[in-house]
Design a protein around this motif. Sequence first.
Motif, PDB file in Angstrom:
ATOM      1  N   HIS A 178      33.407  61.763  45.268  1.00  0.00           N
ATOM      2  CA  HIS A 178      34.531  62.458  44.617  1.00  0.00           C
ATOM      3  C   HIS A 178      35.693  61.502  44.379  1.00  0.00           C
ATOM      4  O   HIS A 178      36.270  61.460  43.278  1.00  0.00           O
ATOM      5  CB  HIS A 178      34.968  63.633  45.478  1.00  0.00           C
ATOM      6  CG  HIS A 178      36.267  64.253  45.056  1.00  0.00           C
ATOM      7  ND1 HIS A 178      36.409  64.957  43.879  1.00  0.00           N
ATOM      8  CD2 HIS A 178      37.498  64.233  45.640  1.00  0.00           C
ATOM      9  CE1 HIS A 178      37.663  65.362  43.756  1.00  0.00           C
ATOM     10  NE2 HIS A 178      38.344  64.934  44.808  1.00  0.00           N
ATOM     11  N   LEU A 179      36.045  60.716  45.393  1.00  0.00           N
ATOM     12  CA  LEU A 179      37.179  59.812  45.267  1.00  0.00           C
ATOM     13  C   LEU A 179      36.870  58.645  44.336  1.00  0.00           C
ATOM     14  O   LEU A 179      37.726  58.213  43.560  1.00  0.00           O
ATOM     15  CB  LEU A 179      37.590  59.299  46.647  1.00  0.00           C
ATOM     16  CG  LEU A 179      38.178  60.351  47.597  1.00  0.00           C
ATOM     17  CD1 LEU A 179      38.420  59.752  48.973  1.00  0.00           C
ATOM     18  CD2 LEU A 179      39.474  60.928  47.030  1.00  0.00           C
ATOM     19  N   THR A 181      35.054  58.641  41.779  1.00  0.00           N
ATOM     20  CA  THR A 181      34.902  59.067  40.380  1.00  0.00           C
ATOM     21  C   THR A 181      36.098  59.881  39.890  1.00  0.00           C
ATOM     22  O   THR A 181      35.961  60.692  38.974  1.00  0.00           O
ATOM     23  CB  THR A 181      33.609  59.881  40.206  1.00  0.00           C
ATOM     24  OG1 THR A 181      33.611  60.999  41.117  1.00  0.00           O
ATOM     25  CG2 THR A 181      32.386  59.022  40.495  1.00  0.00           C
ATOM     26  N   LEU A 182      37.254  59.665  40.479  1.00  0.00           N
ATOM     27  CA  LEU A 182      38.453  60.369  40.023  1.00  0.00           C
ATOM     28  C   LEU A 182      38.749  60.030  38.566  1.00  0.00           C
ATOM     29  O   LEU A 182      38.488  58.919  38.103  1.00  0.00           O
ATOM     30  CB  LEU A 182      39.654  59.988  40.902  1.00  0.00           C
ATOM     31  CG  LEU A 182      39.639  60.552  42.327  1.00  0.00           C
ATOM     32  CD1 LEU A 182      40.764  59.935  43.148  1.00  0.00           C
ATOM     33  CD2 LEU A 182      39.761  62.076  42.315  1.00  0.00           C
ATOM     34  N   THR A 185      44.066  58.741  34.392  1.00  0.00           N
ATOM     35  CA  THR A 185      45.292  59.461  34.085  1.00  0.00           C
ATOM     36  C   THR A 185      45.557  59.510  32.584  1.00  0.00           C
ATOM     37  O   THR A 185      45.098  58.643  31.831  1.00  0.00           O
ATOM     38  CB  THR A 185      46.483  58.809  34.792  1.00  0.00           C
ATOM     39  OG1 THR A 185      47.671  59.562  34.519  1.00  0.00           O
ATOM     40  CG2 THR A 185      46.691  57.376  34.316  1.00  0.00           C
ATOM     41  N   THR A 253      50.918  65.201  40.329  1.00  0.00           N
ATOM     42  CA  THR A 253      49.805  64.257  40.262  1.00  0.00           C
ATOM     43  C   THR A 253      50.088  63.051  41.141  1.00  0.00           C
ATOM     44  O   THR A 253      51.184  62.479  41.063  1.00  0.00           O
ATOM     45  CB  THR A 253      49.569  63.785  38.814  1.00  0.00           C
ATOM     46  OG1 THR A 253      49.237  64.911  38.003  1.00  0.00           O
ATOM     47  CG2 THR A 253      48.443  62.773  38.741  1.00  0.00           C
ATOM     48  N   GLY A 259      39.972  54.739  42.538  1.00  0.00           N
ATOM     49  CA  GLY A 259      39.563  55.671  43.572  1.00  0.00           C
ATOM     50  C   GLY A 259      39.377  55.068  44.942  1.00  0.00           C
ATOM     51  O   GLY A 259      39.396  55.793  45.950  1.00  0.00           O
ATOM     52  N   LEU A 269      41.882  66.583  51.571  1.00  0.00           N
ATOM     53  CA  LEU A 269      41.652  66.834  50.145  1.00  0.00           C
ATOM     54  C   LEU A 269      41.707  68.333  49.846  1.00  0.00           C
ATOM     55  O   LEU A 269      42.212  68.753  48.802  1.00  0.00           O
ATOM     56  CB  LEU A 269      40.302  66.263  49.723  1.00  0.00           C
ATOM     57  CG  LEU A 269      40.193  64.736  49.683  1.00  0.00           C
ATOM     58  CD1 LEU A 269      38.762  64.313  49.424  1.00  0.00           C
ATOM     59  CD2 LEU A 269      41.129  64.154  48.626  1.00  0.00           C
ATOM     60  N   ARG A 278      46.874  67.006  42.034  1.00  0.00           N
ATOM     61  CA  ARG A 278      45.757  66.328  41.396  1.00  0.00           C
ATOM     62  C   ARG A 278      45.761  64.840  41.759  1.00  0.00           C
ATOM     63  O   ARG A 278      46.827  64.243  41.915  1.00  0.00           O
ATOM     64  CB  ARG A 278      45.835  66.480  39.873  1.00  0.00           C
ATOM     65  CG  ARG A 278      45.802  67.925  39.402  1.00  0.00           C
ATOM     66  CD  ARG A 278      46.161  68.058  37.938  1.00  0.00           C
ATOM     67  NE  ARG A 278      47.505  67.548  37.642  1.00  0.00           N
ATOM     68  CZ  ARG A 278      48.621  68.232  37.890  1.00  0.00           C
ATOM     69  NH1 ARG A 278      48.567  69.431  38.453  1.00  0.00           N
ATOM     70  NH2 ARG A 278      49.794  67.723  37.586  1.00  0.00           N
ATOM     71  N   LEU A 279      44.588  64.281  41.853  1.00  0.00           N
ATOM     72  CA  LEU A 279      44.440  62.844  42.092  1.00  0.00           C
ATOM     73  C   LEU A 279      43.884  62.209  40.830  1.00  0.00           C
ATOM     74  O   LEU A 279      42.854  62.644  40.308  1.00  0.00           O
ATOM     75  CB  LEU A 279      43.496  62.581  43.271  1.00  0.00           C
ATOM     76  CG  LEU A 279      43.815  63.277  44.594  1.00  0.00           C
ATOM     77  CD1 LEU A 279      42.821  62.821  45.675  1.00  0.00           C
ATOM     78  CD2 LEU A 279      45.238  63.022  45.030  1.00  0.00           C
ATOM     79  N   GLU A 280      44.573  61.178  40.347  1.00  0.00           N
ATOM     80  CA  GLU A 280      44.138  60.472  39.147  1.00  0.00           C
ATOM     81  C   GLU A 280      44.283  58.975  39.365  1.00  0.00           C
ATOM     82  O   GLU A 280      44.955  58.527  40.310  1.00  0.00           O
ATOM     83  CB  GLU A 280      44.946  60.923  37.923  1.00  0.00           C
ATOM     84  CG  GLU A 280      44.746  62.395  37.570  1.00  0.00           C
ATOM     85  CD  GLU A 280      45.577  62.844  36.373  1.00  0.00           C
ATOM     86  OE1 GLU A 280      46.347  62.004  35.847  1.00  0.00           O
ATOM     87  OE2 GLU A 280      45.455  64.012  35.973  1.00  0.00           O
ATOM     88  N   PRO A 284      39.447  53.964  36.152  1.00  0.00           N
ATOM     89  CA  PRO A 284      38.315  54.764  36.649  1.00  0.00           C
ATOM     90  C   PRO A 284      37.101  53.899  36.944  1.00  0.00           C
ATOM     91  O   PRO A 284      36.931  52.809  36.381  1.00  0.00           O
ATOM     92  CB  PRO A 284      38.040  55.742  35.506  1.00  0.00           C
ATOM     93  CG  PRO A 284      38.576  55.061  34.289  1.00  0.00           C
ATOM     94  CD  PRO A 284      39.760  54.256  34.745  1.00  0.00           C
TER      95      PRO A 284
END
Length: 334
Positions: A178-179, A181-182, A185, A253, A259, A269, A278-280, A284
């Motif tokens: 999950h982290l 593949t954030l 932005t 955000t 990530g 989380l 939100r985490l951006e 990426p």
Amino acid sequence: MHLEGLSSLAIIGLGKNTGKTTLLNRLLRENPERTFALTSIGRDGEETDEVTGTKKPRIYIPRGTLFATASETLRAGDVTAEILAATPITTALGPVVILRALSDGFVELAGPSRTADLTLVEKKIRTFEPQALFVIDGAVSRISAAGRGLAEAAVLCTGTAVSRNLEELVRKTQTAVHLLTLPKTELPEPFPENRPALFRRAWSPVEVSTPAGGYDAVRDALAKGIHGVYFPGAVTEGLITELLPSPHFRELTLLATDGTRFLLRERLLEILGGRSIRLEVLHPIRLLAVAVNPKDPRGGSLPEETLRRRLEEVLDLPILSTQDNTRGGDLHEV
């Protein structure tokens, strides 16, 4: 794993003994048509782990492979190699040099860890082999090898060495994916990435200010309609815990370079999600697959098929095996 069109790859792990070296050896063996160029942000390929004393798989490279490593590691391998270039990069094991293997054989890798140095190594390598697949071995548990835009794509290795409890291992792997593949932005303009920054509502026009008090000033600024907060370093649980008491720490955000900078566990989380935070990221990460090692060299194992099946249930990614068999985990399935 199909590597066509890929120019760089990071192999990262959730911890020691998760199968990074075995996976690297499989990539080398199963893609003989590609020229590889290897380095590590730590030390890898040694016969015995210097910390635990356990035996480790060694890195076996075919003739023609390029590799960048500290000069003192050369005596530890048996490959015949020619030095292509010296670099100004220094390590505890001597300066980093770039070599080409003239025979098949074993090597140890101990490369640079700084972003600028890794970029320099890749640039020099491409003067000799422009089409080489540049592979960064994350070593130990350095998932940061996948971040900062260093590699075009990454593979995450996980396994029983992280946890011998199946469900705990699945949760930790799911959180890491999950982290990693954030999303990128939507911030429309670049800004200095080496200091904290606050962004007011609606991103555009972007108004950036640097808190004079550093991270301590972020909490005071939350009441002023802040839309986003950017942290240039690691976003740790300690940092988030300091912000949680603020009633204004919600509906915004949190930005980081990539990530790998978010060092947060599942429970925190969930709290952030409950506050619509939100985490951006600015850069990426393209995660190609998760590879699993069902065996822990310290003892114990999990059934590989069970582990693979559970991960396939919670992850929308190919699940590969780091082992030498190809049953259900053929690297060419990606």
